[in-house]
Scaffold this active site. Structure first.
Site, PDB file in Angstrom:
ATOM      1  N   THR A   1       0.827  -1.221   0.000  1.00  0.00           N
ATOM      2  CA  THR A   1       0.000   0.000   0.000  1.00  0.00           C
ATOM      3  C   THR A   1       0.855   1.263   0.000  1.00  0.00           C
ATOM      4  O   THR A   1       0.423   2.308  -0.494  1.00  0.00           O
ATOM      5  CB  THR A   1      -0.958   0.040   1.206  1.00  0.00           C
ATOM      6  OG1 THR A   1      -0.207   0.095   2.422  1.00  0.00           O
ATOM      7  CG2 THR A   1      -1.875  -1.164   1.223  1.00  0.00           C
TER       8      THR A   1
ATOM      9  N   MET B   1      -2.684   5.044  -0.791  1.00  0.00           N
ATOM     10  CA  MET B   1      -4.061   4.560  -0.964  1.00  0.00           C
ATOM     11  C   MET B   1      -4.217   3.170  -0.342  1.00  0.00           C
ATOM     12  O   MET B   1      -4.548   2.195  -1.024  1.00  0.00           O
ATOM     13  CB  MET B   1      -4.404   4.534  -2.454  1.00  0.00           C
ATOM     14  CG  MET B   1      -4.439   5.903  -3.115  1.00  0.00           C
ATOM     15  SD  MET B   1      -5.979   6.837  -2.771  1.00  0.00           S
ATOM     16  CE  MET B   1      -5.478   7.818  -1.371  1.00  0.00           C
ATOM     17  N   HIS B   2      -3.992   3.100   0.976  1.00  0.00           N
ATOM     18  CA  HIS B   2      -4.017   1.798   1.659  1.00  0.00           C
ATOM     19  C   HIS B   2      -5.343   1.052   1.437  1.00  0.00           C
ATOM     20  O   HIS B   2      -5.368  -0.070   0.945  1.00  0.00           O
ATOM     21  CB  HIS B   2      -3.832   1.989   3.166  1.00  0.00           C
ATOM     22  CG  HIS B   2      -2.610   2.740   3.565  1.00  0.00           C
ATOM     23  ND1 HIS B   2      -1.350   2.233   3.424  1.00  0.00           N
ATOM     24  CD2 HIS B   2      -2.459   3.961   4.128  1.00  0.00           C
ATOM     25  CE1 HIS B   2      -0.463   3.101   3.892  1.00  0.00           C
ATOM     26  NE2 HIS B   2      -1.113   4.162   4.324  1.00  0.00           N
ATOM     27  N   ASP B   3      -6.415   1.690   1.859  1.00  0.00           N
ATOM     28  CA  ASP B   3      -7.703   0.996   1.847  1.00  0.00           C
ATOM     29  C   ASP B   3      -8.265   0.813   0.427  1.00  0.00           C
ATOM     30  O   ASP B   3      -8.800  -0.255   0.113  1.00  0.00           O
ATOM     31  CB  ASP B   3      -8.709   1.742   2.728  1.00  0.00           C
ATOM     32  CG  ASP B   3      -8.282   1.754   4.190  1.00  0.00           C
ATOM     33  OD1 ASP B   3      -7.298   1.076   4.540  1.00  0.00           O
ATOM     34  OD2 ASP B   3      -8.941   2.452   4.989  1.00  0.00           O
TER      35      ASP B   3
ATOM     36  N   THR C   1      -6.851  -2.240  -1.166  1.00  0.00           N
ATOM     37  CA  THR C   1      -7.429  -3.471  -0.627  1.00  0.00           C
ATOM     38  C   THR C   1      -8.727  -3.807  -1.359  1.00  0.00           C
ATOM     39  O   THR C   1      -8.960  -4.960  -1.738  1.00  0.00           O
ATOM     40  CB  THR C   1      -7.660  -3.301   0.883  1.00  0.00           C
ATOM     41  OG1 THR C   1      -6.423  -2.869   1.480  1.00  0.00           O
ATOM     42  CG2 THR C   1      -8.112  -4.585   1.520  1.00  0.00           C
TER      43      THR C   1
END
Ligand SMILES: [Ca+2]
Length: 377
Positions: A242, A288-290, A293
């Site tokens: 991420t 943009m971690h989430d 996912t």
């Protein structure tokens, strides 16, 4: 927050903070930016599966959670069964109304939103308002939501949906895992009925809130431990990947330019986030971690997965929430103390419990994300 008093530079601090990465300006030859609105191949639309994936989205919005929620709601590959906010980036008193606001902006008021845990299982809540703003949406003020949470709490709603649809429901958790662990504690027999967990959290090498731990697992290490012990198939999308999907200024402008409520809201949140964290003359970017996912479920080729046995450190004074990943055996724990019980030093046979995202194609991710947010609904 302890980090705010550290002697490190603001840039170093932000680079280490949850949700944000700061880099020196990218070379102008960087191929990813700016991106056109539409590219061939995977851009706005991937091949639709015959049936949408049924997901429950457990979240702590949260600026990157907001983008993730928008992406999920604008992706026909999903049937979003419920959204279950939890305390994390900011307290539940913000994440709950934020989730309602985001659904309202996206025009999806029919999706049930159920209040989750206000505090971790056994620890005091640590938040990340220094990244996400005091209100969790970068400080951007949106109207009070008109839609209301359902009467059930998150635990009861998740249990009811999963039990009514055994083997069907994927739980995508992009915040601390308190809600999910509570479900497993209250109803241990439910584990085999959960199709899978797809988690934003952890890292195979280092953390962001401490040198050892990623924020979501740090906030509630005991909850993460329960989830990794559950036997439910897990995909872990952590900082290994991420931190490589970085939203740039040029992409914020793309969001701002599109005239639809989702893209406008996303643009405002990202603009405010970048303004808060803006360091000196370096380019500011937001990881943009989430959203990554979520994207990994839409287009699995965005990430590369590898089998691991992952376990969560819960007892370390400096390392709680650390995710320790083995890719071959045996799985060894720390040596027992000389003064402790005698007998052989315990090792376990290597047995993967998790697929960890170890590679990522950032260009492919952004070609998926941006059109879905900018297109008219
Ligand atoms: Ca989150």
């Amino acid at each position: 927050m302890p980090f705010s008093q550290a002697k490190t530079s603001r840039r170093d601090f932000l680079a280490a903070s949850a949700g944000v990465a700061v880099t020196a300006a990218l070379p102008s030859s960087s191929s990813a930016f700016p991106l056109p609105h539409t590219l061939d191949g995977i851009s706005g639309s991937t091949a639709l599966p015959s049936r949408p994936q049924r997901i429950i989205l457990d979240t702590d919005p949260g600026v990157d959670d907001a983008i993730a929620i928008f992406l999920a709601l604008r992706s026909p590959e999903f049937q979003v069964e419920a959204v279950t906010p939890v305390s994390g980036n900011v307290p539940l008193s913000f994440t709950l109304p934020n989730a309602l606001r985001l659904l309202e902006i996206a025009g999806r008021p029919e999706i049930p939103v159920a209040a989750g845990a206000a505090v971790p299982l056994v620890r005091r809540l640590v938040t990340a308002a220094y990244v996400h703003g005091n209100n969790g949406l970068g400080g951007v003020e949106f109207p009070e939501p008109k839609i209301k949470p359902v009467a059930e709490n998150a635990t009861d709603l998740i249990r009811r949906i999963v039990r009514a649809n055994p083997g069907e429901i994927t739980i995508v958790a992009v915040g601390p895992l308190t809600n999910i662990a509570t479900v497993l504690k209250v109803d241990p027999a439910i584990a085999p009925m959960i199709k899978s967990f797809v988690l934003m959290g952890g890292c195979l090498a280092g953390g962001n809130i401490t040198p050892a731990a990623e924020f979501n697992f740090y906030v509630d290490p005991e909850a993460a431990r329960i989830v990794f012990d559950s036997g439910v198939p897990i995909t872990m999308v952590g900082l290994d990947v991420t931190n490589k999907v970085l939203l740039h200024e040029s992409q914020v402008r793309i969001l701002e330019a599109a005239q639809n409520p989702v893209s406008q809201a996303a643009g405002k949140i990202m603009r405010a986030t970048m303004s808060r964290i803006k360091p000196t003359n370096d380019e500011t970017v937001v990881a943009m971690h989430d959203p990554l996912t979520i994207a990994s479920l839409i287009d699995p080729s965005v990430v590369t997965l590898k089998d691991y046995y992952v376990q969560i450190e819960t007892t370390g004074e400096m390392t709680a929430g650390m995710s320790v990943g083995y890719y071959r055996g045996p799985v060894r724990r720390s040596p027992p103390m000389e003064t402790g019980a005698s007998g052989p030093i315990p090792t376990e046979e290597f047995k993967p419990n998790c697929k960890v995202a170890v590679g990522v194609d950032p260009d492919r991710f952004f070609r998926l994300l941006l059109p879905r947010l900018t297109q008219s609904a």
